[in-house]
Design an enzyme around this catalytic site. Structure first.
Site, short mmCIF file in Angstrom:
data_model
loop_
_atom_site.label_atom_id
_atom_site.label_comp_id
_atom_site.label_asym_id
_atom_site.label_seq_id
_atom_site.Cartn_x
_atom_site.Cartn_y
_atom_site.Cartn_z
N LYS A 28 -21.13 92.89 -125.85
CA LYS A 28 -20.86 94.23 -125.52
C LYS A 28 -19.23 94.14 -125.76
O LYS A 28 -18.61 94.99 -126.36
CB LYS A 28 -21.33 94.50 -124.17
CG LYS A 28 -20.27 95.69 -123.67
CD LYS A 28 -20.92 96.13 -122.01
CE LYS A 28 -19.99 95.42 -121.13
NZ LYS A 28 -18.71 95.73 -120.82
N ASN A 29 -18.76 93.07 -125.00
CA ASN A 29 -17.27 93.02 -125.00
C ASN A 29 -16.52 92.96 -126.25
O ASN A 29 -15.39 92.97 -126.51
CB ASN A 29 -16.66 92.24 -123.92
CG ASN A 29 -16.85 92.78 -122.49
OD1 ASN A 29 -17.50 93.69 -122.25
ND2 ASN A 29 -16.81 91.98 -121.75
N ARG A 88 -14.18 101.57 -119.55
CA ARG A 88 -12.79 101.14 -119.97
C ARG A 88 -12.26 101.14 -121.07
O ARG A 88 -10.94 101.28 -121.42
CB ARG A 88 -13.12 99.69 -118.98
CG ARG A 88 -11.65 98.95 -119.18
CD ARG A 88 -10.85 99.25 -117.87
NE ARG A 88 -9.59 98.44 -118.04
CZ ARG A 88 -8.40 98.77 -117.08
NH1 ARG A 88 -8.40 100.02 -116.39
NH2 ARG A 88 -7.52 98.04 -117.23
N CYS A 141 -16.50 99.82 -114.52
CA CYS A 141 -16.98 99.38 -113.20
C CYS A 141 -16.15 99.34 -112.12
O CYS A 141 -14.82 98.81 -112.47
CB CYS A 141 -17.71 98.00 -113.26
SG CYS A 141 -19.28 98.13 -114.46
N ARG A 196 -7.67 97.73 -111.46
CA ARG A 196 -7.71 97.92 -112.72
C ARG A 196 -6.72 98.84 -113.46
O ARG A 196 -6.99 100.08 -114.12
CB ARG A 196 -9.04 98.37 -113.46
CG ARG A 196 -10.03 97.61 -112.76
CD ARG A 196 -11.60 97.81 -113.49
NE ARG A 196 -11.60 96.95 -114.71
CZ ARG A 196 -12.80 96.76 -115.44
NH1 ARG A 196 -13.75 97.48 -115.24
NH2 ARG A 196 -12.66 96.13 -116.66
N PRO A 197 -5.66 98.81 -113.14
CA PRO A 197 -4.36 99.35 -113.57
C PRO A 197 -4.30 99.27 -115.01
O PRO A 197 -4.82 98.38 -115.79
CB PRO A 197 -3.21 98.95 -113.07
CG PRO A 197 -3.61 97.57 -112.54
CD PRO A 197 -4.94 97.39 -112.59
N ASP A 213 -1.12 99.21 -116.57
CA ASP A 213 0.31 99.09 -117.14
C ASP A 213 0.72 98.14 -118.20
O ASP A 213 1.66 98.42 -118.86
CB ASP A 213 1.14 98.68 -115.46
CG ASP A 213 0.38 97.31 -114.90
OD1 ASP A 213 -0.78 97.15 -115.21
OD2 ASP A 213 1.20 96.70 -114.18
N ASP A 253 -17.54 87.69 -115.15
CA ASP A 253 -18.58 88.50 -115.17
C ASP A 253 -19.76 87.70 -114.77
O ASP A 253 -20.73 88.20 -114.59
CB ASP A 253 -18.53 88.94 -116.80
CG ASP A 253 -17.68 90.04 -117.25
OD1 ASP A 253 -16.96 90.80 -116.07
OD2 ASP A 253 -17.25 90.57 -118.13
N ARG A 266 -25.44 99.85 -118.95
CA ARG A 266 -24.05 99.83 -119.68
C ARG A 266 -24.03 98.59 -120.73
O ARG A 266 -23.46 98.62 -121.75
CB ARG A 266 -23.10 99.80 -118.71
CG ARG A 266 -23.07 101.15 -117.86
CD ARG A 266 -22.02 100.83 -116.91
NE ARG A 266 -20.81 100.83 -117.80
CZ ARG A 266 -19.50 101.30 -117.48
NH1 ARG A 266 -19.63 101.79 -116.06
NH2 ARG A 266 -18.67 101.59 -118.12
#
Ligand code: UD1
Length: 417
Positions: free
Chosen positions: A22-23, A92, A116, A121-122, A124, A305, A396
């Protein structure tokens, strides 16, 4: 509402083909938007996050087509505005279109990314990197917009390792004018696979395994055919499911060299394995003991994870396992659900202690993807029947999970309420 009903307390057995990653697949789909031909991704997992990314590509005007597990993405002429699609907030990785669309069109607008809920989870670092390459960024409560007459190479140092920000910077830099050096980069295999794909598309990239990436910008990239690598997190989930149920499992189509940290922990538990080519033969019949201390970390450390799946397995092991979560500040929802199943767990700041527990079936709620997988693992090990609700989180990232579990002999049925 879909529910997994699992009757646990039995070992699993047999072999399983591990899905594509997935990633790795998600940033590769964003990368396809950098070129005007066709990027063909083989071994692409058929999971809801990939379908969501596909809808985002279609909203841009790309054509997509599936043939079994091969996804073709044709990006002849595409737009730059994803804010209206309503899909950005569902995952994301939508933010990765900022980098690739800036590179392609000099302009990108996305809805605020979702994903999730496992911490703040910014974004910047993503914005900092794109700004350093010459982009102007504006934010509203709902959108992020990036624009650049021209992207120019620069030297960028990330203050903290971020997988997504590294990927976004690479996606923008491959079409920027001149040389970009990125330091303090994530070295996750998925970042490395993205760089390999981009090289096949004509990009010039070096050093992605070192944490410092050197990129010479190219005017134009082209289409290619590429195979998505196996999902090391899904493989790790199967390994830990095997450990929790004392099973003998064959995992096919894996890259064990990307799994060293989890295999080391597995060995400490008493797990035995052998590797033949891309097959991992695992024997958990002698798994007994918890691992005294594990800390999650960026690659090559123990992946965050797999923190929740590890804790689910730890609840079946002698002694106390301590896990410190160092990547996300609030990745403990699954622990609270495991406690409802009888897990003797304690959360103390960023450290979770898990003792051997008498897990028993009850109704639990998946709160995030990997936490959901942890509940499934606990359900397989628990006495009695467990109902896992909110399985859309699990779907997901895991392809045909109930079918795969059934194939291994698990007693699972999917019901609708
Ligand atoms: C990716 C993975 C996710 C994994 C995570 C860490 C994908 C689609 N998801 O997520 O499965 O758990 O890496 O291995 O590949 N951070 C900031 N500012 C930023 C970006 C990140 O402060 O701009 C912080 C985050 O809050 C977090 C840490 O950096 O504490 C690492 O996050 P990051 O590596 O960016 O995770 P993702 O790319 O979102």
């Amino acid at each position: 509402m879909k529910i997994y009903q699992i009757t646990g307390g039995f070992p699993l057995g047999g072999k399983i083909r591990v899905q594509g990653s997935k990633n790795a697949a998600l940033p590769m789909m964003a990368a396809a938007a950098l070129q005007e031909e066709t990027v063909t991704l083989q071994n692409c997992p058929r999971i809801s996050d990939v379908f969501c990314m596909e809808r985002l590509l279609r909203a841009l005007g790309a054509k997509t087509e599936w043939e079994e597990d091969t996804l073709r993405i044709s990006c002849g002429s595409i737009g730059s505005d994803l804010a209206g699609s309503g899909e950005s907030g569902k995952l994301r990785s939508s933010i990765l279109f900022l980098g690739s669309l800036l590179g392609r069109n000099g302009y990108a607008k996305v809805g605020l990314p979702g994903g999730c809920t496992i911490g703040r989870r910014p974004t910047d670092f993503h914005e900092m990197a794109l700004e350093a390459l010459g982009a102007g960024i504006t934010r509203t409560e709902q959108t992020i917009t990036a624009y650049a007459g021209k992207l120019s190479g620069n030297h960028i140092r990330f203050p903290k390792v971020s997988v997504g920000a590294t990927e976004n910077a690479v996606l923008a830099a491959v079409c920027a004018e001149g040389t970009t050096t990125l330091c303090g980069c994530a070295r996750e295999p998925e970042v490395q696979w993205l760089c390999r794909l981009l090289r096949r598309m004509g990009a010039s990239i070096e050093g992605e395994d070192s944490g410092c990436i050197l990129i010479q910008g190219k005017k134009k990239l082209h289409g290619t055919v590429f195979r998505v690598p196996p999902d090391r997190i899904a493989a790790g989930t199967w390994l830990l499911a095997g450990a929790a149920t004392r099973s003998v499992l064959e995992l096919d189509g894996v890259l064990p060299e990307e799994m060293n940290a989890v295999l080391k922990v597995y060995r400490k538990m008493g797990g035995q394995y052998r590797v033949t080519g891309d097959k991992l033969f695992t024997d958990s019949t002698r798994v007994t003991d918890g691992v005294s201390y594990v800390e999650t970390a960026g690659y090559p450390g123990f992946p965050t994870d797999l923190q929740s799946p590890l804790l689910a397995a730890a609840a079946t092991l002698n002694g106390k396992t301590l896990v410190r979560e160092t990547v996300f500040e609030d990745r403990f929802a699954a622990v609270r659900q495991l406690m409802r199943m009888g897990a003797k767990a304690e959360i103390c700041g960023s450290v979770i202690g898990m003792e051997k527990s008498q897990l028993r079936g009850t109704r639990v709620t998946a709160c995030d993807l990997r936490g959901g997988a942890a509940l499934v693992i606990a359900a397989l090990a628990a006495g009695g029947s467990t109902e896992v609700e909110q399985v859309q989180y699990i779907e997901r990232g895991y392809e045909r999970l109930p079918k795969q579990l059934e194939q291994l002999g698990a007693r699972i049925c999917v019901t609708e309420e």
